[in-house]
Design an enzyme around this catalytic site. Structure first.
Site, mmCIF file in Angstrom:
data_model
loop_
_atom_site.group_PDB
_atom_site.id
_atom_site.type_symbol
_atom_site.label_atom_id
_atom_site.label_comp_id
_atom_site.label_asym_id
_atom_site.label_seq_id
_atom_site.Cartn_x
_atom_site.Cartn_y
_atom_site.Cartn_z
ATOM 1 N N ASP A 96 -32.399 25.973 23.120
ATOM 2 C CA ASP A 96 -31.185 25.394 23.689
ATOM 3 C C ASP A 96 -31.390 24.897 25.123
ATOM 4 O O ASP A 96 -31.902 25.613 25.970
ATOM 5 C CB ASP A 96 -30.090 26.472 23.668
ATOM 6 C CG ASP A 96 -28.697 25.925 23.874
ATOM 7 O OD1 ASP A 96 -28.483 25.211 24.866
ATOM 8 O OD2 ASP A 96 -27.821 26.226 23.044
ATOM 9 N N SER B 150 -27.062 21.011 23.727
ATOM 10 C CA SER B 150 -26.532 21.914 22.712
ATOM 11 C C SER B 150 -25.386 21.247 21.940
ATOM 12 O O SER B 150 -25.564 20.188 21.370
ATOM 13 C CB SER B 150 -26.112 23.233 23.370
ATOM 14 O OG SER B 150 -25.962 24.255 22.422
#
Length: 303
Positions: A170, A57
């Site tokens: 993510d 991320s």
């Protein structure tokens, strides 16, 4: 200011002087990830050589920019961004998420170009989650921006990224502190930066009007886009979903670190700031710098 202080672009000049090499693991956690910049800055200033980076991320974004030698560009940009600038990058026309991510990635391309991961000076791996096959994905080849885009695809917020026929979101969904990609590193030791560290009783950074102002601006902006109140308001669907996600990845991070402990863990408290407080970049970078210094100096004193 930070560009002049840290000058990441001069990394190559330091290499010959370095004695300790590092495999750096950069975790997920939204705006708290700006602390990664401070960690990298302290490592550079202290003569460490970063040989490889695995990021998830925001960790993939910061790590990717650094591996490409363009972290200065990102820091200069993020230090000068304001709330309205941020909101302009949120193109609420996504499918499977509020934001398509196209405007943000166009800006990222202006800052870093679009190099191949194989051509970077530092070995780099971005970690994402394949929601079709329910497994984590390590991206260590191909276009850097595609790897970053897949890794930052926060569920519900960003549209999932389609890669090789699969939908990626993510990496924090399954592995918010991706240590495993560092296992084959030839570095002297592994340093993991965990953005889901124990919350501190006293807030690390003073509360600012900025936090409520940011929430207010988001509500106003979403209102102009005719977003339902259940989404736009401060305790709306997205805020609850985001807090739930942070709770989940915090617990996963603790389990991962217990199962695969790094040589050194730099712990950033999970209540350092909220997910989207990117406008506090200077404070967050400085906090990362200070924490890296304290952690590594303590480690050196014990060894």
């Amino acid at each position: 200011m930070l560009k002049n202080m840290y000058n990441f672009a001069n990394r190559v000049k330091w290499v010959k002087m370095r004695k300790k090499t590092v495999s750096l693991v950069l975790g997920s956690g939204g705006a708290r990830g700006l602390a990664h910049v401070g960690v990298i800055a302290w490592l550079e200033k202290s003569g460490y050589e970063i040989k490889s980076i695995s990021g998830c991320s925001i960790g993939a974004l910061i790590g990717g920019f650094y591996a490409a030698g363009k972290l200065d560009n990102y820091v200069e940009w993020i230090e000068n961004i304001d709330i309205l600038d941020m909101l302009k990058l949120l193109d609420f026309k996504g499918s499977g998420g509020f934001v398509s991510g196209e405007a943000l990635m166009k800006k990222m391309e202006e800052l870093v170009g679009n190099p191949l991961i194989e051509d970077l000076d530092i070995k780099f791996t971005a970690v994402a989650t394949n929601i079709d096959e329910e497994k984590e994905v390590w991206i260590n080849e191909g276009r850097l921006l595609e790897a970053i885009r897949a890794s930052i695809s926060l569920p519900l917020f960003f549209t999932p990224y389609s890669r090789n026929g699969s939908l990626l979101v993510d990496g924090g969904v399954l592995n918010p502190v991706p240590i495993a990609p560092s296992f084959n590193s030839s570095a002297d030791f592994t340093i993991a930066v965990n953005l889901s560290g124990e919350a501190l009783a006293e807030l690390p950074l003073k509360k600012e009007k900025n936090n409520s102002y940011f929430s207010k601006k988001i509500q106003e902006y979403m209102g102009k886009l005719s977003m339902p109140e259940s989404i736009a308001k401060e305790d709306g669907i997205y805020v609850v979903a985001n807090k739930s996600f942070e709770t989940m990845q915090g617990n996963i991070a603790r389990m991962k670190l217990a199962a695969y402990p790094p040589d050194i863990e730099i712990s950033i408290p999970r209540n350092l700031c909220s997910m989207f407080e990117f406008t506090r970049s200077k404070e967050l970078i400085e906090y990362g710098y200070k924490t890296a210094k304290e952690t590594l100096q303590k480690h050196d004193a014990l060894t």
